[in-house]
Every structure is written in C-alpha cells, then in structure tokens.
Design a protein around this motif. Structure first.
Motif, PDB file in Angstrom:
ATOM      1  N   ALA A   6      24.192  24.992 -40.794  1.00  0.00           N
ATOM      2  CA  ALA A   6      24.836  25.269 -39.514  1.00  0.00           C
ATOM      3  C   ALA A   6      24.757  23.994 -38.687  1.00  0.00           C
ATOM      4  O   ALA A   6      23.697  23.371 -38.596  1.00  0.00           O
ATOM      5  CB  ALA A   6      24.138  26.416 -38.791  1.00  0.00           C
ATOM      6  N   VAL A   7      25.873  23.605 -38.121  1.00  0.00           N
ATOM      7  CA  VAL A   7      25.941  22.426 -37.263  1.00  0.00           C
ATOM      8  C   VAL A   7      26.167  22.906 -35.839  1.00  0.00           C
ATOM      9  O   VAL A   7      27.131  23.645 -35.565  1.00  0.00           O
ATOM     10  CB  VAL A   7      27.088  21.493 -37.693  1.00  0.00           C
ATOM     11  CG1 VAL A   7      27.194  20.295 -36.755  1.00  0.00           C
ATOM     12  CG2 VAL A   7      26.888  21.035 -39.130  1.00  0.00           C
ATOM     13  N   CYS A   8      25.293  22.512 -34.929  1.00  0.00           N
ATOM     14  CA  CYS A   8      25.389  22.935 -33.538  1.00  0.00           C
ATOM     15  C   CYS A   8      25.175  21.736 -32.616  1.00  0.00           C
ATOM     16  O   CYS A   8      24.481  20.787 -32.984  1.00  0.00           O
ATOM     17  CB  CYS A   8      24.333  23.998 -33.213  1.00  0.00           C
ATOM     18  SG  CYS A   8      24.516  25.559 -34.115  1.00  0.00           S
ATOM     19  N   PRO A   9      25.729  21.786 -31.410  1.00  0.00           N
ATOM     20  CA  PRO A   9      25.407  20.752 -30.432  1.00  0.00           C
ATOM     21  C   PRO A   9      24.011  20.974 -29.878  1.00  0.00           C
ATOM     22  O   PRO A   9      23.411  22.032 -30.109  1.00  0.00           O
ATOM     23  CB  PRO A   9      26.473  20.948 -29.353  1.00  0.00           C
ATOM     24  CG  PRO A   9      26.811  22.405 -29.436  1.00  0.00           C
ATOM     25  CD  PRO A   9      26.672  22.786 -30.897  1.00  0.00           C
ATOM     26  N   ALA A  10      23.505  19.996 -29.165  1.00  0.00           N
ATOM     27  CA  ALA A  10      22.120  20.093 -28.701  1.00  0.00           C
ATOM     28  C   ALA A  10      21.939  19.842 -27.209  1.00  0.00           C
ATOM     29  O   ALA A  10      20.891  19.350 -26.791  1.00  0.00           O
ATOM     30  CB  ALA A  10      21.254  19.105 -29.487  1.00  0.00           C
ATOM     31  N   PRO A  11      22.910  20.189 -26.363  1.00  0.00           N
ATOM     32  CA  PRO A  11      22.680  19.978 -24.932  1.00  0.00           C
ATOM     33  C   PRO A  11      21.713  21.015 -24.376  1.00  0.00           C
ATOM     34  O   PRO A  11      21.832  22.204 -24.699  1.00  0.00           O
ATOM     35  CB  PRO A  11      24.073  20.155 -24.328  1.00  0.00           C
ATOM     36  CG  PRO A  11      24.733  21.131 -25.240  1.00  0.00           C
ATOM     37  CD  PRO A  11      24.234  20.792 -26.612  1.00  0.00           C
ATOM     38  N   PRO A  12      20.767  20.620 -23.552  1.00  0.00           N
ATOM     39  CA  PRO A  12      19.894  21.622 -22.920  1.00  0.00           C
ATOM     40  C   PRO A  12      20.673  22.679 -22.145  1.00  0.00           C
ATOM     41  O   PRO A  12      20.182  23.797 -21.958  1.00  0.00           O
ATOM     42  CB  PRO A  12      19.017  20.771 -21.988  1.00  0.00           C
ATOM     43  CG  PRO A  12      19.018  19.407 -22.600  1.00  0.00           C
ATOM     44  CD  PRO A  12      20.385  19.243 -23.205  1.00  0.00           C
ATOM     45  N   LEU A  13      21.903  22.351 -21.728  1.00  0.00           N
ATOM     46  CA  LEU A  13      22.718  23.322 -20.997  1.00  0.00           C
ATOM     47  C   LEU A  13      23.092  24.529 -21.839  1.00  0.00           C
ATOM     48  O   LEU A  13      23.580  25.528 -21.298  1.00  0.00           O
ATOM     49  CB  LEU A  13      23.989  22.650 -20.478  1.00  0.00           C
ATOM     50  CG  LEU A  13      23.792  21.648 -19.333  1.00  0.00           C
ATOM     51  CD1 LEU A  13      25.093  20.926 -19.035  1.00  0.00           C
ATOM     52  CD2 LEU A  13      23.267  22.334 -18.085  1.00  0.00           C
ATOM     53  N   LEU A  14      22.881  24.485 -23.154  1.00  0.00           N
ATOM     54  CA  LEU A  14      23.066  25.695 -23.962  1.00  0.00           C
ATOM     55  C   LEU A  14      22.096  26.792 -23.529  1.00  0.00           C
ATOM     56  O   LEU A  14      22.374  27.982 -23.698  1.00  0.00           O
ATOM     57  CB  LEU A  14      22.851  25.389 -25.444  1.00  0.00           C
ATOM     58  CG  LEU A  14      24.033  24.928 -26.283  1.00  0.00           C
ATOM     59  CD1 LEU A  14      23.587  24.709 -27.720  1.00  0.00           C
ATOM     60  CD2 LEU A  14      25.189  25.914 -26.225  1.00  0.00           C
ATOM     61  N   VAL A  15      20.958  26.392 -23.004  1.00  0.00           N
ATOM     62  CA  VAL A  15      19.928  27.346 -22.575  1.00  0.00           C
ATOM     63  C   VAL A  15      20.296  27.842 -21.179  1.00  0.00           C
ATOM     64  O   VAL A  15      20.358  27.046 -20.235  1.00  0.00           O
ATOM     65  CB  VAL A  15      18.542  26.673 -22.555  1.00  0.00           C
ATOM     66  CG1 VAL A  15      17.467  27.654 -22.112  1.00  0.00           C
ATOM     67  CG2 VAL A  15      18.225  26.103 -23.931  1.00  0.00           C
ATOM     68  N   PRO A  16      20.583  29.124 -20.987  1.00  0.00           N
ATOM     69  CA  PRO A  16      21.064  29.609 -19.693  1.00  0.00           C
ATOM     70  C   PRO A  16      20.132  29.277 -18.531  1.00  0.00           C
ATOM     71  O   PRO A  16      20.599  29.001 -17.425  1.00  0.00           O
ATOM     72  CB  PRO A  16      21.177  31.124 -19.904  1.00  0.00           C
ATOM     73  CG  PRO A  16      21.425  31.269 -21.363  1.00  0.00           C
ATOM     74  CD  PRO A  16      20.611  30.186 -22.017  1.00  0.00           C
ATOM     75  N   GLU A  17      18.827  29.312 -18.776  1.00  0.00           N
ATOM     76  CA  GLU A  17      17.900  29.001 -17.686  1.00  0.00           C
ATOM     77  C   GLU A  17      18.061  27.566 -17.194  1.00  0.00           C
ATOM     78  O   GLU A  17      17.846  27.269 -16.020  1.00  0.00           O
ATOM     79  CB  GLU A  17      16.452  29.224 -18.139  1.00  0.00           C
ATOM     80  CG  GLU A  17      16.099  30.684 -18.372  1.00  0.00           C
ATOM     81  CD  GLU A  17      16.400  31.147 -19.791  1.00  0.00           C
ATOM     82  OE1 GLU A  17      15.819  32.172 -20.201  1.00  0.00           O
ATOM     83  OE2 GLU A  17      17.205  30.500 -20.479  1.00  0.00           O
ATOM     84  N   VAL A  18      18.443  26.665 -18.103  1.00  0.00           N
ATOM     85  CA  VAL A  18      18.683  25.278 -17.717  1.00  0.00           C
ATOM     86  C   VAL A  18      20.040  25.147 -17.038  1.00  0.00           C
ATOM     87  O   VAL A  18      20.189  24.462 -16.015  1.00  0.00           O
ATOM     88  CB  VAL A  18      18.605  24.353 -18.944  1.00  0.00           C
ATOM     89  CG1 VAL A  18      18.970  22.910 -18.558  1.00  0.00           C
ATOM     90  CG2 VAL A  18      17.212  24.392 -19.559  1.00  0.00           C
ATOM     91  N   ALA A  19      21.047  25.816 -17.584  1.00  0.00           N
ATOM     92  CA  ALA A  19      22.399  25.726 -17.031  1.00  0.00           C
ATOM     93  C   ALA A  19      22.528  26.414 -15.681  1.00  0.00           C
ATOM     94  O   ALA A  19      23.386  26.049 -14.879  1.00  0.00           O
ATOM     95  CB  ALA A  19      23.396  26.332 -18.013  1.00  0.00           C
ATOM     96  N   ALA A  20      21.697  27.412 -15.434  1.00  0.00           N
ATOM     97  CA  ALA A  20      21.696  28.156 -14.167  1.00  0.00           C
ATOM     98  C   ALA A  20      23.098  28.679 -13.864  1.00  0.00           C
ATOM     99  O   ALA A  20      23.696  29.379 -14.671  1.00  0.00           O
ATOM    100  CB  ALA A  20      21.152  27.296 -13.038  1.00  0.00           C
ATOM    101  N   GLY A  21      23.688  28.293 -12.745  1.00  0.00           N
ATOM    102  CA  GLY A  21      24.974  28.826 -12.328  1.00  0.00           C
ATOM    103  C   GLY A  21      26.125  28.472 -13.238  1.00  0.00           C
ATOM    104  O   GLY A  21      27.180  29.118 -13.190  1.00  0.00           O
ATOM    105  N   ALA A  22      25.944  27.456 -14.090  1.00  0.00           N
ATOM    106  CA  ALA A  22      27.008  27.050 -15.009  1.00  0.00           C
ATOM    107  C   ALA A  22      26.842  27.663 -16.398  1.00  0.00           C
ATOM    108  O   ALA A  22      27.528  27.265 -17.335  1.00  0.00           O
ATOM    109  CB  ALA A  22      27.035  25.525 -15.121  1.00  0.00           C
TER     110      ALA A  22
END
Length: 239
Positions: A6-22
C-alpha cells in the motif's frame, strides 16, 4: 517475497487532530488509505514492513512509539502493540513523522493481520542503495507486505511549501502512473536530483518498494491522486 503493498502519503494533516478545522479536506485521502491497507490485510502477510521517508535512515521495532506533539497535538501512537517477548532493543528512538502517520493509519484500521517492523529511508538515499534495501526487505519473511509512506512534489502551486515549479505536475503524474500500474522500472528510473529539487520525499521509499516488488508479479491500482495544499499525494494498492 513481497505479496502486497500500500502506498500512502505521509502528511501529518492526515490525522484529524492535527488538521483540526481542515480535517474534512483530506477525507477522501484517508478513505483511500484505509482501502489500500485492507488490501494488505487480505494478502495474509507474515510480516508488514512500514517504510517511510525521514531525514536519516533507521529501523524500528514493533511497539515503538511516535508522537504528534511537534505539531501542537497531544497525541501518541505506536507501531502496533509491543510484543509479549520483545526483540532486543535496536530501535533508534521515537518514530519519525512518516512512520508515525503510518502507525496512526494502522491503528485506525485496527491492524492485527501480522507482526510489524518499521524502516525509515533517508530522503537522499541513492537509487542503488534503495534497491539493495528493498531486496533485503522482500526477503525478510516468507510473505512480506509493505506500507510505503511518502509525498510527491511540494511545488505544485504558488502557496505550496516549495513554491511553484513548472516541472512538479509532470513529475507527480509520472509517479502516479508508475504507482498505479506497479511499474517497478519507471519507479526505479525516477531522478533523485529532480525529486530533491521538487521536495518529493516519496522518491526514496517508492524506489525501495520497486526493488522489493521486482519479479513478484504484482498488479497496481491507483486509488487517489491530488495536490491539496500544493503537495502531491498518491494512494495506490499492489496485490
């Protein structure tokens, strides 16, 4: 032998708690990552190797913790449960960000299909060294699956982390085609100098995957491709 990837990106923004409102903006990417990880579980591997880009290389045992505190979030993860009989402690410390994102994805998927190991791949690792590492990882168990984490170029728009580079879209398109088709030769041929100039952190992990999959006869499916925030994100499943 590699049986699935499986190939996935690795931005912390994938984690909802990090992305918050986004958080909703990457909802489709999260869904695609979940679908790709389901392919790994269906392959019934003996070992899942989580491979991600990092400033320096290193190995991480099952149970190694990671944290998103550096992104202002009190959230910890672990690379699976710590084994009842842990291996000798050879890990190099807390998980780097890419592997922490991978650990979060696996926790979200409630991974329990096999033991885990983590491998950080140095951003600037040369293609020949990536190939050697991939070959070694493919032979590390009878049935090996890989979760490979890394982003495409960070230069897709004027507001991207690396500003706009006219070469970025073509680089990401070529990478997306190769990952979607499980084209190991095309992945191995990605230019490391260009990838560095475009801040494409996925290049080295993708080339590790290419070598691991050589001769395995896997087919690929492209599940997601987009460039939110000016960064190329690709999700693919190989089986």
């Amino acid at each position: 032998m590699l049986v699935a990837a499986a190939v996935c990106p690795a931005p912390p923004l994938l984690v909802p708690e990090v992305a918050a409102g986004a958080a909703a903006e990457l909802g489709d990417a999260r869904t695609a990552c979940s679908d790709a990880i389901a392919v790994l579980a269906a392959a019934r591997p003996d070992l899942l190797v989580v491979v991600g880009a990092a400033p320096r290389g290193g190995g991480y045992d099952q149970g190694t913790p990671g944290s998103f505190a550096g992104f202002g979030v009190d959230l910890t993860v672990a690379l699976g449960p710590r084994p009842e009989e842990p291996a000798p402690d050879t890990a190099e410390g807390p998980l780097p960000t890419s592997l922490a994102v991978g650990a979060w994805l696996l926790e979200r998927a409630r991974w329990g299909a096999s033991p885990l190991a983590g491998v950080a791949v140095a951003d600037h690792l040369e293609p020949a060294a990536c190939a050697l590492l991939g070959t070694d990882l493919a032979g590390s168990a009878g049935r090996v699956a890989m979760l490979v984490l890394g982003d495409g170029s960070a230069c897709r728009t004027l507001k991207a982390p690396g500003y706009l580079d006219e070469r970025a879209a073509a680089f990401d398109a070529a990478a997306g085609r190769a990952l979607g088709a499980a084209d190991t030769a095309a992945l191995a041929a990605l230019d490391p100098v260009l990838a560095t100039e475009l801040q494409a952190a996925g290049r080295a992990p993708w080339q590790v995957l290419a070598a691991a999959a050589e001769g395995a006869g896997l087919d690929g499916r492209l599940l997601y491709e987009d460039a939110p925030y000016g960064v190329g994100y690709i999700v693919a499943a190989w089986s």
